[in-house]
Scaffold this motif. Structure first.
Motif, PDB file in Angstrom:
ATOM      1  N   ILE A  46      -6.900   7.376   1.728  1.00  0.00           N
ATOM      2  CA  ILE A  46      -6.363   6.187   1.078  1.00  0.00           C
ATOM      3  C   ILE A  46      -6.461   5.055   2.085  1.00  0.00           C
ATOM      4  N   GLY A  47      -7.060   3.949   1.676  1.00  0.00           N
ATOM      5  CA  GLY A  47      -7.217   2.829   2.591  1.00  0.00           C
ATOM      6  C   GLY A  47      -8.122   1.766   2.013  1.00  0.00           C
ATOM      7  N   VAL A  48      -8.526   0.846   2.864  1.00  0.00           N
ATOM      8  CA  VAL A  48      -9.326  -0.296   2.431  1.00  0.00           C
ATOM      9  C   VAL A  48     -10.777  -0.094   2.838  1.00  0.00           C
ATOM     10  N   MET A  49     -11.652  -0.173   1.844  1.00  0.00           N
ATOM     11  CA  MET A  49     -13.083  -0.225   2.091  1.00  0.00           C
ATOM     12  C   MET A  49     -13.426  -1.707   2.187  1.00  0.00           C
ATOM     13  N   ARG A  50     -14.173  -2.072   3.219  1.00  0.00           N
ATOM     14  CA  ARG A  50     -14.595  -3.466   3.363  1.00  0.00           C
ATOM     15  C   ARG A  50     -16.102  -3.537   3.186  1.00  0.00           C
ATOM     16  N   VAL A  51     -16.533  -4.468   2.347  1.00  0.00           N
ATOM     17  CA  VAL A  51     -17.948  -4.640   2.041  1.00  0.00           C
ATOM     18  C   VAL A  51     -18.338  -6.055   2.450  1.00  0.00           C
ATOM     19  N   ARG A  52     -19.431  -6.181   3.220  1.00  0.00           N
ATOM     20  CA  ARG A  52     -19.902  -7.506   3.650  1.00  0.00           C
ATOM     21  C   ARG A  52     -21.100  -7.915   2.809  1.00  0.00           C
ATOM     22  N   ILE A  53     -20.920  -9.025   2.099  1.00  0.00           N
ATOM     23  CA  ILE A  53     -21.979  -9.597   1.268  1.00  0.00           C
ATOM     24  C   ILE A  53     -22.112 -11.067   1.655  1.00  0.00           C
ATOM     25  N   ASN A  54     -23.316 -11.478   2.007  1.00  0.00           N
ATOM     26  CA  ASN A  54     -23.564 -12.862   2.431  1.00  0.00           C
ATOM     27  C   ASN A  54     -22.571 -13.312   3.501  1.00  0.00           C
ATOM     28  N   LYS A  55     -22.349 -12.432   4.471  1.00  0.00           N
ATOM     29  CA  LYS A  55     -21.500 -12.699   5.636  1.00  0.00           C
ATOM     30  C   LYS A  55     -20.020 -12.858   5.305  1.00  0.00           C
ATOM     31  N   ASN A 118       2.716   6.687  -1.733  1.00  0.00           N
ATOM     32  CA  ASN A 118       3.092   5.301  -2.050  1.00  0.00           C
ATOM     33  C   ASN A 118       3.094   4.427  -0.806  1.00  0.00           C
ATOM     34  N   LEU A 119       3.544   4.974   0.312  1.00  0.00           N
ATOM     35  CA  LEU A 119       3.555   4.226   1.565  1.00  0.00           C
ATOM     36  C   LEU A 119       2.125   3.902   2.011  1.00  0.00           C
ATOM     37  N   ARG A 120       1.216   4.862   1.893  1.00  0.00           N
ATOM     38  CA  ARG A 120      -0.170   4.628   2.289  1.00  0.00           C
ATOM     39  C   ARG A 120      -0.827   3.578   1.390  1.00  0.00           C
ATOM     40  N   LYS A 121      -0.518   3.599   0.092  1.00  0.00           N
ATOM     41  CA  LYS A 121      -1.047   2.591  -0.831  1.00  0.00           C
ATOM     42  C   LYS A 121      -0.506   1.205  -0.474  1.00  0.00           C
ATOM     43  N   ALA A 122       0.787   1.131  -0.158  1.00  0.00           N
ATOM     44  CA  ALA A 122       1.398  -0.156   0.203  1.00  0.00           C
ATOM     45  C   ALA A 122       0.778  -0.699   1.494  1.00  0.00           C
ATOM     46  N   ARG A 123       0.532   0.165   2.463  1.00  0.00           N
ATOM     47  CA  ARG A 123      -0.114  -0.265   3.709  1.00  0.00           C
ATOM     48  C   ARG A 123      -1.528  -0.761   3.444  1.00  0.00           C
ATOM     49  N   ALA A 124      -2.234  -0.095   2.533  1.00  0.00           N
ATOM     50  CA  ALA A 124      -3.604  -0.502   2.196  1.00  0.00           C
ATOM     51  C   ALA A 124      -3.611  -1.905   1.579  1.00  0.00           C
ATOM     52  N   LYS A 125      -2.598  -2.216   0.766  1.00  0.00           N
ATOM     53  CA  LYS A 125      -2.533  -3.566   0.163  1.00  0.00           C
ATOM     54  C   LYS A 125      -2.332  -4.625   1.250  1.00  0.00           C
ATOM     55  N   ILE A 126      -1.493  -4.336   2.222  1.00  0.00           N
ATOM     56  CA  ILE A 126      -1.276  -5.276   3.329  1.00  0.00           C
ATOM     57  C   ILE A 126      -2.581  -5.464   4.114  1.00  0.00           C
ATOM     58  N   GLN A 127      -3.274  -4.355   4.368  1.00  0.00           N
ATOM     59  CA  GLN A 127      -4.553  -4.425   5.095  1.00  0.00           C
ATOM     60  C   GLN A 127      -5.575  -5.225   4.296  1.00  0.00           C
ATOM     61  N   ALA A 128      -5.634  -5.017   2.987  1.00  0.00           N
ATOM     62  CA  ALA A 128      -6.574  -5.783   2.148  1.00  0.00           C
ATOM     63  C   ALA A 128      -6.229  -7.260   2.161  1.00  0.00           C
ATOM     64  N   ALA A 129      -4.947  -7.585   2.143  1.00  0.00           N
ATOM     65  CA  ALA A 129      -4.523  -8.985   2.197  1.00  0.00           C
ATOM     66  C   ALA A 129      -4.971  -9.616   3.506  1.00  0.00           C
ATOM     67  N   ASN A 130      -4.893  -8.871   4.601  1.00  0.00           N
ATOM     68  CA  ASN A 130      -5.340  -9.393   5.889  1.00  0.00           C
ATOM     69  C   ASN A 130      -6.849  -9.650   5.903  1.00  0.00           C
ATOM     70  N   VAL A 131      -7.620  -8.806   5.217  1.00  0.00           N
ATOM     71  CA  VAL A 131      -9.065  -9.010   5.130  1.00  0.00           C
ATOM     72  C   VAL A 131      -9.339 -10.289   4.342  1.00  0.00           C
ATOM     73  N   LEU A 132      -8.614 -10.488   3.257  1.00  0.00           N
ATOM     74  CA  LEU A 132      -8.815 -11.680   2.421  1.00  0.00           C
ATOM     75  C   LEU A 132      -8.436 -12.966   3.145  1.00  0.00           C
TER      76      LEU A 132
END
Length: 134
Positions: A46-55, A118-132
């Motif tokens: 469970i976590g964030v996949m990051r995809v790079r498109i056009n930098k 649920n804790l791992r999902k909540a952490r993933a949302k925080i990590q995704a927000a940081n990527v955004l």
């Protein structure tokens, strides 16, 4: 040539596009993939996949599964996924605190497992927000 990425959940295709780079939340840590990568089959956490498109980086929350990398094609089979374009960081932080509280109060093994998920999902949302926000 770029990477062809498909993310497939039980109920739908979550992602089907080309990208320059991908970072997967593997069960042994973050795994970066560029074109020309050797064939690989890996378990995903469970976590964030990051995809790079056009930098630019696009986060996708994965709920665990498997990824196969072969000939610049990446097929990802997941239990669930959430394609994120906007996350309310304050709401995500509140959900993280609630998840921590639930885990602290869990008594049975089943409650502990569910609270941990649920804790791992909540952490993933925080990590995704940081990527955004970067």
């Amino acid at each position: 040539m770029s990477l062809k990425i498909r993310v497939i959940a039980p109920d739908k295709i979550v992602w089907d596009a080309n990208a320059e780079e991908i970072i997967l939340p593997s069960s042994t840590g973050q795994l970066g993939i560029l074109k020309g990568h050797i064939p690989l089959l890996t378990a995903l956490d469970i976590g964030v996949m990051r995809v790079r498109i056009n930098k630019e980086w696009q986060p996708i929350i994965l709920m665990g599964g498997f990824a196969e990398i072969k000939n610049n094609n990446i097929t990802i089979l997941v239990n669930g996924a959430e394609n994120v374009s906007k996350i309310d960081i304050e709401e995500a932080q509140i959900n993280l605190e609630k998840a921590n509280d639930l885990l602290a109060r869990a008594k049975t093994n089943k409650e502990k497992i569910e609270a941990t998920q649920n804790l791992r999902k909540a952490r993933a949302k925080i990590q995704a927000a940081n990527v955004l926000n970067n």
